[in-house]
Design an enzyme around this catalytic site. Structure first.
Site, PDB file in Angstrom:
ATOM      1  N   HIS A  95     -15.311 -89.914 -50.664  1.00 55.88           N
ATOM      2  CA  HIS A  95     -14.479 -88.744 -50.965  1.00 55.88           C
ATOM      3  C   HIS A  95     -13.668 -89.026 -52.236  1.00 55.88           C
ATOM      4  O   HIS A  95     -13.191 -90.135 -52.438  1.00 55.88           O
ATOM      5  CB  HIS A  95     -13.550 -88.427 -49.780  1.00 55.88           C
ATOM      6  CG  HIS A  95     -12.856 -87.115 -49.961  1.00 55.88           C
ATOM      7  ND1 HIS A  95     -11.750 -86.982 -50.764  1.00 55.88           N
ATOM      8  CD2 HIS A  95     -13.133 -85.880 -49.483  1.00 55.88           C
ATOM      9  CE1 HIS A  95     -11.370 -85.711 -50.764  1.00 55.88           C
ATOM     10  NE2 HIS A  95     -12.185 -85.023 -49.991  1.00 55.88           N
ATOM     11  N   GLU A 170     -18.269 -81.808 -54.176  1.00 50.34           N
ATOM     12  CA  GLU A 170     -16.879 -81.374 -54.293  1.00 50.34           C
ATOM     13  C   GLU A 170     -16.389 -81.649 -55.719  1.00 50.34           C
ATOM     14  O   GLU A 170     -15.947 -82.774 -56.016  1.00 50.34           O
ATOM     15  CB  GLU A 170     -15.988 -82.141 -53.320  1.00 50.34           C
ATOM     16  CG  GLU A 170     -16.354 -81.944 -51.873  1.00 50.34           C
ATOM     17  CD  GLU A 170     -15.211 -82.304 -50.940  1.00 50.34           C
ATOM     18  OE1 GLU A 170     -14.755 -81.431 -50.203  1.00 50.34           O
ATOM     19  OE2 GLU A 170     -14.759 -83.462 -50.978  1.00 50.34           O
TER      20      GLU A 170
HETATM   21  P1  PGA Z   1      -9.558 -78.622 -50.049  1.00 44.31           P
HETATM   22  O1  PGA Z   1     -10.191 -80.064 -49.886  1.00 44.31           O
HETATM   23  O2  PGA Z   1     -10.317 -77.692 -49.149  1.00 44.31           O
HETATM   24  O3  PGA Z   1      -8.118 -78.769 -49.666  1.00 44.31           O
HETATM   25  O4  PGA Z   1      -9.736 -78.240 -51.485  1.00 44.31           O
HETATM   26  C1  PGA Z   1     -11.568 -80.267 -49.697  1.00 44.31           C
HETATM   27  C2  PGA Z   1     -11.837 -81.746 -49.568  1.00 44.31           C
HETATM   28  O5  PGA Z   1     -11.173 -82.535 -50.261  1.00 44.31           O
HETATM   29  O6  PGA Z   1     -12.680 -82.161 -48.772  1.00 44.31           O
END
Ligand code: PGA
Length: 256
Positions: A95, A170
């Protein structure tokens, strides 16, 4: 089938066992009869054992693991074997918050993945470029590097069966916490950018013998979930801050 994941991050409330259990019970009840959906919750280590014990349909995952079992690793997260002892069989790996705050890099992602695969733990591997990289038109190059240096070595070495991991794309600038640091309004990446990224990721992994589902994450909420989930190239969502409250997470699930 769409896959909807909650990433509870470091939510203070959801590190409390009572709150976490209450949330999970409501979630189990509301999806008990829902077909065609898979739901995962990535929770803090403090509540994992308890959640894994009571979860039925919802899959419980850790937010990280350490690749070694023993030794001088002050402050390390639990190992794969610890997670198994708690009954936890899923994990988030790489992540961007672990990359940014805790020094996780492509080489360490490989070690973590190898440990997950060896122990039969299902990883959801997070990838994504920063705003600076995007502005320099380096998105595809960065994704290629993250896969070639951060995933393929583990696949080549351990040779896990197909469908034993997921990818979450992401883009760092779209993650609400980072958007705030950048002084920007948290909002998802543009659909056309997500499409290019997802197709790039899928192509590289398919060519390596691992056709893979790809989730999107970054500022998903009940307002944008429907549009995101209706795209054929988005296999599901990884939801951060909008998953901290049961109702707002369930509003997203309703869109599947
Ligand atoms: P967010 O985070 O939905 O708060 O943007 C997503 C993530 O970091 O998995």
């Amino acid at each position: 089938m769409k896959i909807i994941c909650a990433n509870w991050k470091f939510s203070e409330k959801l590190r409390k066992e009572k709150e976490a259990v209450n949330y999970l019970q409501k979630l189990e009840k509301s999806i008990a009869k829902k077909e065609g959906i898979e739901v995962k919750v990535f929770a803090n280590f403090l509540v994992l054992k308890k959640l894994a014990k009571i979860a039925k349909k919802v899959k419980i995952g850790a937010q990280d693991l350490h690749w070694e079992e023993d030794g001088s690793f002050t402050g390390a997260p639990p190992s794969a074997k610890d997670l198994l002892l708690w009954g936890v069989k899923e994990v988030l790996i790489g992540h961007s918050e672990t990359r940014f705050y805790f020094g996780v890099n492509d080489e360490r992602v490989v070690l973590k993945l190898e440990s997950a695969f060896k122990n039969g733990i299902f990883p959801t591997i997070c990838l994504g470029e920063t705003l600076e990289e995007k502005e320099k038109n380096q998105t595809e190059k960065v994704l290629k590097r993250q896969i070639e240096k951060g995933i393929l070595p583990a696949l080549t070495k351990i040779k896990p069966p197909q469908n034993s991991f997921l990818i979450a794309y992401e883009p760092v600038y779209a993650i609400s916490g980072f958007a705030k640091i950048l002084g920007k309004e948290p909002k998802p990446a543009k659909l056309e950018d997500i499409e290019v990224a997802h197709r790039t990721i899928k192509k590289i992994l398919e060519n390596s013998g691992y056709p893979t589902k790809v989730l999107y994450g970054g500022s998903c909420n009940k307002e944008n979930a429907k549009e995101l989930l209706s795209q054929e190239f988005i296999d599901g969502l990884l939801v951060g801050s909008a998953s901290f409250e049961f109702n707002s997470f369930f509003d997203i699930i309703k869109n599947t």
